[in-house]
Design an enzyme around this catalytic site. Sequence first.
Site, short mmCIF file in Angstrom:
data_model
loop_
_atom_site.label_atom_id
_atom_site.label_comp_id
_atom_site.label_asym_id
_atom_site.label_seq_id
_atom_site.Cartn_x
_atom_site.Cartn_y
_atom_site.Cartn_z
N LYS B 47 0.76 -1.16 -0.24
CA LYS B 47 -0.08 -0.06 0.10
C LYS B 47 0.84 1.27 0.12
O LYS B 47 1.65 1.41 0.71
CB LYS B 47 -0.86 0.11 1.24
CG LYS B 47 -1.87 -1.13 1.06
CD LYS B 47 -3.04 -0.88 1.95
CE LYS B 47 -4.00 -1.94 1.97
NZ LYS B 47 -5.17 -2.07 3.08
N LYS B 52 7.20 0.99 3.83
CA LYS B 52 7.31 2.10 4.95
C LYS B 52 5.92 2.07 5.62
O LYS B 52 5.44 2.36 6.88
CB LYS B 52 7.39 3.53 4.67
CG LYS B 52 8.92 3.64 4.02
CD LYS B 52 9.70 4.67 4.91
CE LYS B 52 11.18 4.74 4.35
NZ LYS B 52 12.08 5.06 5.06
N SER B 77 10.85 13.83 3.81
CA SER B 77 10.76 14.31 2.42
C SER B 77 9.95 13.27 1.31
O SER B 77 9.90 13.44 0.27
CB SER B 77 11.95 14.86 1.96
OG SER B 77 12.88 13.47 1.86
N GLN B 82 4.29 9.69 3.22
CA GLN B 82 2.98 9.05 2.73
C GLN B 82 2.46 8.07 3.42
O GLN B 82 1.23 7.68 3.65
CB GLN B 82 3.34 8.47 1.29
CG GLN B 82 3.78 9.68 0.30
CD GLN B 82 3.87 8.81 -1.11
OE1 GLN B 82 3.41 8.09 -1.67
NE2 GLN B 82 5.03 9.74 -1.61
N GLY B 178 19.57 2.76 4.08
CA GLY B 178 19.43 4.29 4.27
C GLY B 178 19.80 4.69 5.84
O GLY B 178 20.83 4.74 6.39
N GLU B 203 24.30 -0.51 -0.66
CA GLU B 203 24.36 0.98 -0.04
C GLU B 203 24.80 1.61 -1.44
O GLU B 203 25.87 1.20 -1.92
CB GLU B 203 25.03 1.16 1.08
CG GLU B 203 25.20 2.66 1.62
CD GLU B 203 25.68 2.67 2.89
OE1 GLU B 203 26.56 2.10 3.07
OE2 GLU B 203 25.24 3.53 3.93
N LYS B 272 9.10 -6.28 -15.81
CA LYS B 272 7.92 -5.45 -16.06
C LYS B 272 7.17 -4.84 -14.68
O LYS B 272 6.06 -4.72 -14.65
CB LYS B 272 6.84 -6.14 -16.81
CG LYS B 272 7.45 -6.86 -18.28
CD LYS B 272 7.88 -5.84 -19.04
CE LYS B 272 8.32 -6.56 -20.46
NZ LYS B 272 9.30 -5.73 -21.14
#
Lengths: 316, 316
Positions: B47, B52, B77, B82, B178, B203, B272
Amino acid sequence: MLDIKNSINSSAERISSHINKTPVLTSELINKIVPAKLYFKCENFQKMGAFKMRGATNAILQLSNEQKQKGIITHSSGNFAQAIALAAKSLNIKAYLVMPNNASEVKKRAVRNYGGEIIECIPTLEGRESTTKKILEEKGVTFIHSYNDINVIMGNATAGKELIEECPNLDCIIVPVGGGGLISGVALSASVFGNNCSVIGAEPHNVDDAYRSLLKGKIVPNKPTADTIADGLKTILCEVTFNIISKYVDEIIRVTEREIINAMQLIWERMKIIIEPSSAVTLAAVLKSKQKFENKKVGLLLSGGNVDLSHLPFTK
Amino acid sequence: MLDIKNSINSSAERISSHINKTPVLTSELINKIVPAKLYFKCENFQKMGAFKMRGATNAILQLSNEQKQKGIITHSSGNFAQAIALAAKSLNIKAYLVMPNNASEVKKRAVRNYGGEIIECIPTLEGRESTTKKILEEKGVTFIHSYNDINVIMGNATAGKELIEECPNLDCIIVPVGGGGLISGVALSASVFGNNCSVIGAEPHNVDDAYRSLLKGKIVPNKPTADTIADGLKTILCEVTFNIISKYVDEIIRVTEREIINAMQLIWERMKIIIEPSSAVTLAAVLKSKQKFENKKVGLLLSGGNVDLSHLPFTK
């Protein structure tokens, strides 16, 4: 008289070990936009990236041993050349692909990677046909047309069969229309496996030969200069596909270039899958005619995912 | 002492009705290139398009009723903003998102579409923190960090658990690094659910704080000007993730910008599916160190698929 059900079942069995059984995906967000229940049959995940692998494989597997030994030929500027090259390679058969000399490097490289031998021709119908004829005479190979061939159509039909088996109560299936090979197959499948499932074509306005042909009751070609971003749909109906479509397809919905690009972007952004513009005409047709599909169960045949990533139509 | 297994299992149960169980895909062609058996865990199909969603949901669901009533805040950012916006919306909780005023319109629009309230700040660490502090004091909301939070990490761990349950005999799993929230979760999962399954970080060379921090035995940040196309990986380790990674991660493989783009293009063209550059570092690491992975069963965590389609890195 052709036994449609038996013929599609045999084709499915014949090709099953050579193709992918592709997934059917859904998107909550896109369902809400319509609103309806949309089931996307993802032939972009098919081997070589398009449904054409089904028809090509089904046709090749029915050749005689002598034909297989001598090899095959087709002319195509796009996915069918790749499908024939890959299917032939995996069956250890020599394939010649007549391609226009202005075909993109991406497409030619894909065909070569699959082991196909490319013969370039001038990019006209005459160029294509005379070059093909020459090789046919020289090599004694067998010609396989990309859609004017009932074995190819029956191979394509297996995509419809799989979709209906996974979603047995579809109200309708939307299929892109180019030469009509895919929609003919899917419409035959819907007629024998569907539960009152209609089939609707989706076609770019710019190359709407199927729409106009059904109106006139005979094949009406596009202007030679007609162009669309859905480049897989520039081909025109042949007698075989025109007859099947006339009998088994309910309607053709036409969409604009902008509608195709918007639908493609919606699928890329929300479903995170790569489809080619020819696939996007299906969702474009649903979004254009939302009322018709409201609260229905709708299958959408995503025909393929072969795009040139260095030439995409998206803007801010 | 934290019971890792129990904690991940509880998290999986807690979030299960709020997230997608994402598919694991394979590619014959990419397997041949290595050669190895690669299993791609597709969090691009999660989703809001990234893993995240798991951590954000797991953290929000563990707030007290009073905290839920007052609302939550985070600074990000990208994907975490979201994720918090969407998770909060579906749980009917108010969310404030502190975003740099130079964040892309695409990202801000996505947050707004999910019902989040954006508060813009100047694009520096100080700007972000002072703006967040102001809202925290004014509104009494609860701050949720995108990775310096064990509940977020345990939520992320469920992606690793799902992958191992579907592919029980993986030799290793490659995970993008990250801030270290995803690899920490996956490494904890591998330690309790894996069958001798190691975890390796991937990384970008340009922002190799994890690689250098493990070498030095302490957190070594990147230069403020350090940049990479894998923009989700610009964040640096925190104490929580550094400690978990030091203990549970075997190695960090660094990749160049060109290697990231090439791996991304290979996945787009052959599989794809749309992945973001941060996901592509995993395949880039495998392709860079083929010998290490030869004939192994390798999981690759594709972290997300949110890209700006009008700014793609592909060229001829």
